[in-house]
Design a protein around this motif. Structure first.
Motif, short mmCIF file in Angstrom:
data_model
loop_
_atom_site.label_atom_id
_atom_site.label_comp_id
_atom_site.label_asym_id
_atom_site.label_seq_id
_atom_site.Cartn_x
_atom_site.Cartn_y
_atom_site.Cartn_z
N GLN A 3 62.39 62.28 63.73
CA GLN A 3 62.15 61.04 64.46
C GLN A 3 63.35 60.69 65.32
O GLN A 3 64.48 60.76 64.86
CB GLN A 3 61.87 59.91 63.48
CG GLN A 3 60.64 60.13 62.62
CD GLN A 3 60.59 59.21 61.42
OE1 GLN A 3 61.51 58.43 61.19
NE2 GLN A 3 59.53 59.31 60.64
N SER A 6 62.37 54.85 65.83
CA SER A 6 61.66 54.28 64.70
C SER A 6 61.48 52.78 64.93
O SER A 6 62.46 52.05 65.14
CB SER A 6 62.44 54.53 63.39
OG SER A 6 61.77 53.95 62.29
N GLN A 8 59.75 49.27 63.35
CA GLN A 8 59.19 48.69 62.13
C GLN A 8 58.95 47.19 62.31
O GLN A 8 59.88 46.45 62.63
CB GLN A 8 60.14 48.91 60.95
CG GLN A 8 60.45 50.36 60.64
CD GLN A 8 59.25 51.14 60.13
OE1 GLN A 8 58.40 50.56 59.45
NE2 GLN A 8 59.19 52.42 60.43
N GLU A 27 56.57 55.64 65.04
CA GLU A 27 57.63 56.66 65.01
C GLU A 27 57.40 57.62 66.17
O GLU A 27 56.30 58.13 66.36
CB GLU A 27 57.60 57.44 63.69
CG GLU A 27 57.59 56.58 62.43
CD GLU A 27 58.94 55.94 62.14
OE1 GLU A 27 59.93 56.39 62.73
OE2 GLU A 27 58.98 54.99 61.34
N GLU A 29 58.61 61.21 67.77
CA GLU A 29 59.27 62.44 67.35
C GLU A 29 60.14 63.01 68.48
O GLU A 29 59.79 62.92 69.66
CB GLU A 29 58.23 63.50 66.95
CG GLU A 29 57.24 63.03 65.89
CD GLU A 29 57.89 62.88 64.53
OE1 GLU A 29 58.99 63.42 64.33
OE2 GLU A 29 57.29 62.21 63.66
#
Length: 308
Positions: A3, A6, A8, A27, A29
């Motif tokens: 990742q 990220s 959240q 997420e 990559e």
């Protein structure tokens, strides 16, 4: 893949009370091309602007390469290149000057060789001494990309990069994007040309009304949600679909000379096998068949309609 971004619990609420983003988890990559699709006002630009440090989130966390975008903003911004929709540089600057200046803004030492390579990759080298005001719209769009690549970012955001450009330039730009991805750069794009996402992206995210309603590998998404059609060209025309075939929900078309069977990937083998068996038992012969599958655009429109 590992990742590189990220996200959240990300939310953004403006003073007016408008909820632009609602509890986004995502997420990204490293080294992928991720396409973010959504109707106007869905929250695409707000999401990108928060990651790039232009807009402050109301709640949640975002890390880029393990660095928090708030507490370690210098590190995160140095990793990101953003290609906005409009060029806002001094129109009387030269191409070389504005691209070189962008590199300096990120604290990078001058590197004429790198700037030369970027300009040549974007077919801007012969315009390096031209003032921005003299450039065509397509050339200005290339300058935007050059500025975003000037400091050698690991992540490139493309916000509607090919809106209003001709087909030739669009193809050239996507060739460059593929080259960047192959070199390890992570690409996140928003586009109204859904065909571009279908051609270019590894994964698709669909956002609507500030909510991320789907994130899926492109091929898995099209297999899972894309309907397929089997068109049978009949040997002899028929007036109606026989009662014995009603369970297959066939559509009779073209003056009774075609039968169209719609199915999904889960029921593909058993459904077609049963259909062909029932056709034979009903005495209906066909001389040719053709298959087609829903495009990403059709899937996108259906997803957004369901979310209304």
């Amino acid at each position: 893949m590992s990742q590189i971004i990220s996200i959240q619990g990300l939310s953004k609420t403006y003073k007016s009370g408008f909820h632009a983003l609602k509890n986004i988890d995502l997420e990204i990559e490293k080294g992928e091309i991720f396409a973010l699709l959504g109707p106007n006002g869905a929250g695409k630009t707000t999401l990108i602007s928060i990651i790039c440090g232009i807009v402050t989130p109301s709640a949640g966390t975002v890390t880029v390469g393990g660095h928090d975008i708030i507490t370690d903003y210098r590190a995160t911004r140095s990793m990101i290149g953003l290609v906005p929709q409009e060029l806002t540089a001094d129109m009387f600057e030269t191409v070389w000057a504005t691209v070189s200046h962008s590199r300096g803004l990120f604290g990078k030492w001058p590197d004429p060789a790198h700037i030369e390579k970027v300009l040549k990759d974007l077919a801007l080298w012969d315009k390096k001494d031209s003032k921005l005001i003299t450039l065509s719209g397509g050339m200005k769009r290339r300058v935007l990309i050059a500025k975003a690549l000037s400091h050698e970012p690991q992540i490139l955001f493309l916000d509607e990069p090919t809106a209003g450009v001709d087909v030739e330039l669009r193809n050239e730009m996507w060739g460059l994007v593929r080259h960047l991805r192959d070199s390890g750069v992570t690409i996140i794009l928003t586009t109204h040309y859904i065909q571009e996402a279908e051609d270019m992206a590894d994964r698709i995210g669909v956002i609507n009304k500030g909510e991320l309603i789907l994130v899926e590998n492109k091929h898995e998404l099209m297999q899972k949600l894309g309907q397929k059609q089997l068109t049978l060209q009949l040997h002899d025309a028929i007036d109606t679909v026989p009662a014995a075939l009603k369970q297959h929900q066939l559509v009779l078309a073209k003056d009774g000379q075609e039968l169209i069977y719609t199915y999904d990937s889960q029921g593909e083998r058993t459904g077609i096998t049963h259909l062909l068996t029932d056709l034979a038992e009903a005495g209906i012969r066909f001389k040719d068949l053709d298959t087609s599958q829903s495009s990403l655009e059709e899937i996108f429109v259906d997803l957004v309609r369901r979310d209304q």
